[in-house]
Design an enzyme around this catalytic site. Structure first.
Site, mmCIF file in Angstrom:
data_model
loop_
_atom_site.group_PDB
_atom_site.id
_atom_site.type_symbol
_atom_site.label_atom_id
_atom_site.label_comp_id
_atom_site.label_asym_id
_atom_site.label_seq_id
_atom_site.Cartn_x
_atom_site.Cartn_y
_atom_site.Cartn_z
ATOM 1 N N ASP A 46 0.820 -1.221 0.000
ATOM 2 C CA ASP A 46 0.000 0.000 0.000
ATOM 3 C C ASP A 46 0.848 1.263 0.000
ATOM 4 O OD1 ASP A 46 -2.243 -1.742 0.356
ATOM 5 O OD2 ASP A 46 -1.791 -1.790 2.493
ATOM 6 N N LYS B 131 2.276 2.218 -4.984
ATOM 7 C CA LYS B 131 2.982 1.728 -6.187
ATOM 8 C C LYS B 131 2.161 1.964 -7.446
ATOM 9 C CE LYS B 131 3.030 -2.291 -4.367
ATOM 10 N NZ LYS B 131 2.556 -1.966 -3.023
ATOM 11 N N GLY C 240 -4.294 -4.349 -4.369
ATOM 12 C CA GLY C 240 -5.216 -3.375 -4.943
ATOM 13 C C GLY C 240 -4.502 -2.070 -5.154
ATOM 14 N N HIS C 241 -4.394 -1.660 -6.399
ATOM 15 C CA HIS C 241 -3.745 -0.386 -6.692
ATOM 16 C C HIS C 241 -4.813 0.646 -7.007
ATOM 17 C CE1 HIS C 241 0.085 -2.217 -6.726
ATOM 18 N NE2 HIS C 241 0.058 -2.708 -7.932
ATOM 19 N N GLN D 117 2.142 -5.824 -3.163
ATOM 20 C CA GLN D 117 2.453 -5.889 -1.720
ATOM 21 C C GLN D 117 3.815 -5.236 -1.440
ATOM 22 O OE1 GLN D 117 1.600 -9.432 -2.922
ATOM 23 N NE2 GLN D 117 -0.546 -9.096 -2.590
HETATM 24 P P1 GDP Z 1 -0.493 0.458 -3.821
HETATM 25 O O1 GDP Z 1 -1.151 -0.877 -3.686
HETATM 26 O O2 GDP Z 1 0.922 0.434 -3.350
HETATM 27 O O3 GDP Z 1 -0.647 1.051 -5.174
HETATM 28 O O4 GDP Z 1 -1.221 1.441 -2.821
HETATM 29 P P2 GDP Z 1 -2.789 1.728 -2.666
HETATM 30 O O5 GDP Z 1 -3.384 2.027 -3.968
HETATM 31 O O6 GDP Z 1 -3.422 0.712 -1.796
HETATM 32 O O7 GDP Z 1 -2.729 3.007 -1.744
HETATM 33 C C1 GDP Z 1 -2.291 4.182 -2.180
HETATM 34 C C2 GDP Z 1 -3.380 5.212 -1.950
HETATM 35 O O8 GDP Z 1 -2.798 6.442 -1.784
HETATM 36 C C3 GDP Z 1 -4.316 5.371 -3.130
HETATM 37 O O9 GDP Z 1 -5.593 5.735 -2.673
HETATM 38 C C4 GDP Z 1 -3.686 6.514 -3.927
HETATM 39 O O10 GDP Z 1 -4.618 7.251 -4.699
HETATM 40 C C5 GDP Z 1 -3.154 7.345 -2.820
HETATM 41 N N1 GDP Z 1 -1.924 8.062 -3.115
HETATM 42 C C6 GDP Z 1 -0.861 7.657 -3.868
HETATM 43 N N2 GDP Z 1 0.117 8.576 -3.808
HETATM 44 C C7 GDP Z 1 -0.328 9.571 -3.004
HETATM 45 C C8 GDP Z 1 0.232 10.786 -2.528
HETATM 46 O O11 GDP Z 1 1.376 11.140 -2.818
HETATM 47 N N3 GDP Z 1 -0.533 11.531 -1.685
HETATM 48 C C9 GDP Z 1 -1.788 11.185 -1.311
HETATM 49 N N4 GDP Z 1 -2.456 11.982 -0.480
HETATM 50 N N5 GDP Z 1 -2.350 10.041 -1.731
HETATM 51 C C10 GDP Z 1 -1.631 9.252 -2.561
#
Ligand code: GDP
Length: 418
Positions: free
Chosen positions: A9, A12, A36-37, A218
């Site tokens: 999370d 990525k 989940g991205h 992950q």
């Molecule tokens: P992933 O699985 O690593 O892609 O992460 P997730 O999608 O679960 O969580 C990332 C969350 O943070 C998502 O809701 C993105 O829209 C949000 N997000 C990503 N980068 C940023 C950021 O720089 N700032 C903020 N406030 N939200 C972000």
């Protein structure tokens, strides 16, 4: 390669979306629909579970490698949803012949084993673990098998018989396994059209002089070998897995960007050394929207852990860092970074290989002044507040890796390249 360097999370999906601009091919190489991205485009938000987030660029091809365990129904739902929302995924998505399939009984087995476990792992219940178990047990069903109905049927029969011997022979279980099996076979007819040789496609793309982006799911601390076992996922999430899970040689990978949040989060059970006190935990969870993209579960939050970052840099051979969610800390008067762990034997700066030891450490913190200014609209390193730059420099020192980019919001445009 893009790799998560904490407990997943890290954001990525957004970083892959930004970097996909420069790649022709984007490839997922491990995990399953438990990842989940979330990617925000100017006018809409997409949550992608299996199809790489590069799909949101109009001309990129996106592949799912042999290291992924694929949920056919979820995959087709995701594909159809992208199609309906105007993304046009046609001819742009492929699935490796070698990817193992999550069968309906894997999900039931997942739940049963979590219910029976004395140590709850906090699984998402999507059948990922049991599918990897069948893969290693050499009885799994792969995408390529679907072209051979006899083989497919035999493997499913045997799988159902094994599942019943574990779950019991109850009538409702038998009925639901049979109904689910019919639905699965209908989906699998469609899935065959997506089958491809992912390793060969990558090699051909590179031979044409184009770039390939490998997308991890992950995070490092959830790696089944190098993470906080047993509170881990059932695949290797570290960089070494990318070659195996996509079908290329490790020497073909020339950069590994580690994604870290400016703080730490963890979903599921297991130690989180830098966990906040309850009040701060709730505040950061709300500010950062720290709820699982797949399950909606609240994530536990804590300060940036430099010990974990240093470990991640080592075990993944990072060539650069992408720091996300800097903006979430914008309003704090003080920010802390964990520089070491206090143990019975003194202060250590290397992540302990022993989980019991990890559960007992006390984080050593360094306090830094907060910047107390919004960063969401900033687009260059020089324009960042001085205190934010000092904080980022400290992250670089602790991770022993240079920052390549900083994300200051969920949108594609909210990125600062260093
Ligand atoms: P992933 O699985 O690593 O892609 O992460 P997730 O999608 O679960 O969580 C990332 C969350 O943070 C998502 O809701 C993105 O829209 C949000 N997000 C990503 N980068 C940023 C950021 O720089 N700032 C903020 N406030 N939200 C972000």
């Amino acid at each position: 390669m893009i790799i998560g360097c904490q407990w997943g999370d890290e954001g990525k999906g957004k970083i892959v979306d930004v970097l996909a601009e420069d790649a022709q091919l984007v490839v997922r190489y491990q995990g399953g629909a438990n990842a989940g991205h979330t990617v925000q485009l100017p006018d809409q938000e997409f949550i992608l579970h299996q199809i790489p987030s590069g799909i949101l660029h109009p001309d990129k091809r996106c592949l799912i490698g042999n290291g992924v365990v694929l949920d056919a129904a979820e995959f087709l739902r995701e594909y159809d949803a992208l199609d309906q929302r105007g993304v046009n995924p046609k001819k742009r998505v492929g699935v490796s012949y070698g990817a193992h399939l999550v069968l309906p009984y894997h999900k039931i087995l997942d739940q049963v084993s979590e219910d029976q476990a004395t140590k709850k792992i906090g699984t998402t219940g999507r059948g990922i673990g049991p599918t990897y178990e069948d893969k290693v047990g050499r009885r799994g069903l792969r995408v390529g098998d679907l072209r051979h109905p006899d083989r497919t049927n035999t493997l499913i029969e045997e799988g159902i018989a094994r599942a019943k011997s574990i779950i019991g022979e109850g009538e409702s279980i038998t009925d639901s396994l049979m109904e689910d099996r019919e639905a699965f076979l209908r989906d699998s007819d469609r899935l065959v059209e997506f089958a491809t040789d992912v390793g060969l496609e990558i090699a051909n793309t590179l031979a044409d002089g184009d770039s390939v982006l490998l997308e991890g799911a992950q995070g490092t601390a959830l790696d089944v070998d190098h993470g906080t076992y047993p509170f881990v996922t059932s695949s290797n999430t570290t960089a070494g897995a990318a070659a195996i899970g996509s079908g290329i040689g490790p020497t073909m990978i020339d950069s590994v960007t580690g994604v870290v949040k400016a703080y730490t989060t963890r979903v599921g059970n297991g130690p989180l050394p830098t966990a906040f006190e309850p009040e701060m935990d709730e505040m950061i969870r709300e500010l950062g929207g720290e709820f699982g993209a797949t399950t909606g579960r609240p994530r536990r939050c804590g300060w940036f852990d430099g010990v974990l970052a240093k470990f991640s840099a080592r075990v993944n051979g990072l060539t650069g860092l992408a720091v996300t969610k800097l903006d979430v800390l914008d309003t704090l008067p003080e920010v802390y970074v964990c520089t070491g762990y206090e143990t019975q034997h003194g202060i250590i700066e290397d992540f302990p290989a022993d989980l019991v030891e990890l559960g007992e450490v006390k984080p050593v913190y360094e306090m830094l002044p907060g910047w107390m200014e919004p960063t969401k609209e900033i687009r260059s390193q020089e324009d960042l507040p001085r205190a934010a730059r000092v904080f980022l420099e400290r992250l670089e020192e602790l991770a022993e890796t240079s920052i390549e980019m900083v994300s200051v919001g969920p949108k594609r445009s909210q990125i600062i390249r260093f």
